[in-house]
Write a protein that holds these residues in place. Structure first.
Motif, PDB file in Angstrom:
ATOM      1  N   THR A 162       0.853  -1.196   0.000  1.00  0.00           N
ATOM      2  CA  THR A 162       0.000   0.000   0.000  1.00  0.00           C
ATOM      3  C   THR A 162       0.885   1.239   0.000  1.00  0.00           C
ATOM      4  N   ARG A 163       0.658   2.092  -0.977  1.00  0.00           N
ATOM      5  CA  ARG A 163       1.387   3.350  -1.052  1.00  0.00           C
ATOM      6  C   ARG A 163       0.475   4.458  -0.530  1.00  0.00           C
ATOM      7  N   VAL A 164       1.071   5.412   0.176  1.00  0.00           N
ATOM      8  CA  VAL A 164       0.284   6.455   0.843  1.00  0.00           C
ATOM      9  C   VAL A 164       0.801   7.849   0.468  1.00  0.00           C
ATOM     10  N   LEU A 165      -0.108   8.668  -0.031  1.00  0.00           N
ATOM     11  CA  LEU A 165       0.160  10.083  -0.273  1.00  0.00           C
ATOM     12  C   LEU A 165      -0.786  10.879   0.626  1.00  0.00           C
ATOM     13  N   THR A 166      -0.229  11.745   1.448  1.00  0.00           N
ATOM     14  CA  THR A 166      -1.083  12.614   2.263  1.00  0.00           C
ATOM     15  C   THR A 166      -0.899  14.057   1.818  1.00  0.00           C
ATOM     16  N   TYR A 167      -2.035  14.707   1.606  1.00  0.00           N
ATOM     17  CA  TYR A 167      -2.066  16.126   1.245  1.00  0.00           C
ATOM     18  C   TYR A 167      -2.667  16.893   2.415  1.00  0.00           C
ATOM     19  N   SER A 168      -1.964  17.912   2.872  1.00  0.00           N
ATOM     20  CA  SER A 168      -2.392  18.622   4.085  1.00  0.00           C
ATOM     21  C   SER A 168      -3.636  19.472   3.880  1.00  0.00           C
ATOM     22  N   GLY A 169      -3.949  19.866   2.617  1.00  0.00           N
ATOM     23  CA  GLY A 169      -4.884  20.972   2.453  1.00  0.00           C
ATOM     24  C   GLY A 169      -4.259  22.200   3.112  1.00  0.00           C
ATOM     25  N   ASP A 170      -5.087  23.109   3.621  1.00  0.00           N
ATOM     26  CA  ASP A 170      -4.582  24.265   4.365  1.00  0.00           C
ATOM     27  C   ASP A 170      -4.814  24.016   5.847  1.00  0.00           C
ATOM     28  N   THR A 171      -3.790  24.202   6.643  1.00  0.00           N
ATOM     29  CA  THR A 171      -3.944  23.944   8.074  1.00  0.00           C
ATOM     30  C   THR A 171      -2.786  24.501   8.879  1.00  0.00           C
ATOM     31  N   ASP A 172      -3.062  24.742  10.145  1.00  0.00           N
ATOM     32  CA  ASP A 172      -1.994  24.948  11.118  1.00  0.00           C
ATOM     33  C   ASP A 172      -1.744  23.600  11.805  1.00  0.00           C
ATOM     34  N   THR A 173      -0.833  23.564  12.722  1.00  0.00           N
ATOM     35  CA  THR A 173      -0.521  22.303  13.409  1.00  0.00           C
ATOM     36  C   THR A 173      -1.771  21.731  14.069  1.00  0.00           C
ATOM     37  N   CYS A 174      -1.935  20.418  13.988  1.00  0.00           N
ATOM     38  CA  CYS A 174      -3.029  19.753  14.682  1.00  0.00           C
ATOM     39  C   CYS A 174      -2.804  18.244  14.665  1.00  0.00           C
ATOM     40  N   GLU A 175      -3.459  17.575  15.605  1.00  0.00           N
ATOM     41  CA  GLU A 175      -3.351  16.124  15.704  1.00  0.00           C
ATOM     42  C   GLU A 175      -3.880  15.437  14.451  1.00  0.00           C
ATOM     43  N   GLY A 176      -4.958  16.000  13.888  1.00  0.00           N
ATOM     44  CA  GLY A 176      -5.553  15.392  12.699  1.00  0.00           C
ATOM     45  C   GLY A 176      -4.558  15.296  11.557  1.00  0.00           C
ATOM     46  N   LEU A 177      -3.727  16.315  11.410  1.00  0.00           N
ATOM     47  CA  LEU A 177      -2.746  16.312  10.321  1.00  0.00           C
ATOM     48  C   LEU A 177      -1.716  15.207  10.531  1.00  0.00           C
ATOM     49  N   VAL A 178      -1.264  15.047  11.774  1.00  0.00           N
ATOM     50  CA  VAL A 178      -0.295  13.987  12.079  1.00  0.00           C
ATOM     51  C   VAL A 178      -0.919  12.620  11.803  1.00  0.00           C
ATOM     52  N   GLU A 179      -2.162  12.471  12.212  1.00  0.00           N
ATOM     53  CA  GLU A 179      -2.874  11.206  11.988  1.00  0.00           C
ATOM     54  C   GLU A 179      -3.006  10.924  10.479  1.00  0.00           C
ATOM     55  N   ALA A 180      -3.361  11.961   9.719  1.00  0.00           N
ATOM     56  CA  ALA A 180      -3.548  11.782   8.270  1.00  0.00           C
ATOM     57  C   ALA A 180      -2.249  11.401   7.572  1.00  0.00           C
ATOM     58  N   ALA A 181      -1.129  11.903   8.093  1.00  0.00           N
ATOM     59  CA  ALA A 181       0.165  11.688   7.437  1.00  0.00           C
ATOM     60  C   ALA A 181       0.953  10.520   8.028  1.00  0.00           C
ATOM     61  N   ARG A 182       0.331   9.766   8.925  1.00  0.00           N
ATOM     62  CA  ARG A 182       1.043   8.682   9.621  1.00  0.00           C
ATOM     63  C   ARG A 182       1.699   7.730   8.622  1.00  0.00           C
ATOM     64  N   ASP A 183       3.030   7.609   8.695  1.00  0.00           N
ATOM     65  CA  ASP A 183       3.813   6.671   7.863  1.00  0.00           C
ATOM     66  C   ASP A 183       3.599   6.875   6.360  1.00  0.00           C
ATOM     67  N   ALA A 184       3.210   8.062   5.952  1.00  0.00           N
ATOM     68  CA  ALA A 184       2.972   8.321   4.522  1.00  0.00           C
ATOM     69  C   ALA A 184       4.281   8.198   3.727  1.00  0.00           C
ATOM     70  N   ASP A 185       4.173   7.655   2.518  1.00  0.00           N
ATOM     71  CA  ASP A 185       5.336   7.604   1.625  1.00  0.00           C
ATOM     72  C   ASP A 185       5.686   8.998   1.126  1.00  0.00           C
TER      73      ASP A 185
END
Ligand SMILES: [Zn+2]
Ligand SMILES: [Zn+2]
Length: 271
Positions: free
Chosen positions: A173-196
């Protein structure tokens, strides 16, 4: 997966790049469930991006549009795509284009165009509403919208996954995470967990923008998010024309040790 940067300019188009738009393609199968074909989706369709997009694909080759949020620099060229679908004198054979986004997407676009909201652009687009944290299967992609911290009703980071067969014949499984627009937050870390690949905004600079909270990341904060998430590669994006890309990269280098670059319109990356 393959990622092509269509637009990477933050907040409005710059002389060398449209606003936010990222073309993502992956191998899947056609409607018969057997025949291999390439699927192509867009992460955002900001102002200026529809023109540059046509250097890379025909508009009818587009399978769907995934919106992070409804600021104009992320969605406004759907107005142009609506015209291409509705008014091409040669017709449009690809059917309604699926558009995933916040609940207000259909009404917002109708308003932008001065249309009656009913039906608005519903004859051209198949509007589908994100449910926070709920993964959508779309062709070979699995896409999860994760709420992030940005001053608008709904703003999401988009985690995009696709399975591929590697050189040994194993499915990975390959993972691409796109932040959209955001400041720091837990959700962003969760979305990007181990992303390629972590395609992460860095619209602010340390020092210059310290007084503004809850809107955008700096390079340093983007690097910190990438490190906390364990992302394997960081691509900074959404730099406005008044930012210095080298300064953004240097900030991120303070907080992230992995491979790092600034997104440039026209470049492609294997994910
Ligand atoms: Zn933006
Ligand atoms: Zn925004």
């Amino acid at each position: 997966m393959k990622l092509t940067i269509i637009g990477a300019s933050g907040s409005f188009p710059g002389p060398g790049s449209p606003a936010s738009c990222y073309l993502v393609s992956a191998q899947g199968v056609a409607a018969d469930g057997v025949t291999p074909r390439t699927w192509r989706i867009l992460l955002d369709l900001g102002n200026g991006s529809l023109g540059v997009l046509q250097r890379y694909i025909g508009l009818e080759d587009l399978d769907g549009v995934m919106l992070s949020h409804l600021h104009p620099d992320h969605c406004m060229d759907l107005c142009g795509l609506h015209v291409a679908i509705r008014w091409n004198p040669e017709g449009w054979t690809a059917g309604r284009v699926p558009v995933y986004g916040p609940a207000a997407t259909a009404d917002r676009l109708a308003e932008a165009y001065g249309m009656d909201p009913d039906p608005g652009m519903r004859e051209d687009f198949d509007f589908r509403v994100w449910q926070a944290g709920s993964t959508v299967s779309f062709g070979p992609f699995r896409i999860t919208p994760v709420p992030v911290r940005h001053p608008i009703d709904e703003a999401y980071a988009l985690r995009v996954e696709a399975d591929e067969v590697d050189a040994t014949g194993a499915v990975v499984t390959r993972v691409l995470t796109y932040s959209g627009d955001t400041d720091t937050c837990e959700g962003l870390v969760e979305a990007a967990r181990d992303a390629d690949m972590f395609l992460c905004e860095a619209a602010f600079h340390e020092g210059r923008d310290d007084g503004i909270d809850g809107v955008h990341l700096t390079g340093r904060r983007a690097g910190r998010m990438a490190t906390e998430a364990g992302a394997r590669r960081l691509l900074l994006t959404h730099l406005p024309v008044w930012n210095d890309p080298q300064r953004a990269a240097a900030e991120a280098r303070e907080t992230y040790e992995g491979p790092l670059a600034v997104a440039v319109s026209g470049l492609s990356y294997g994910v």
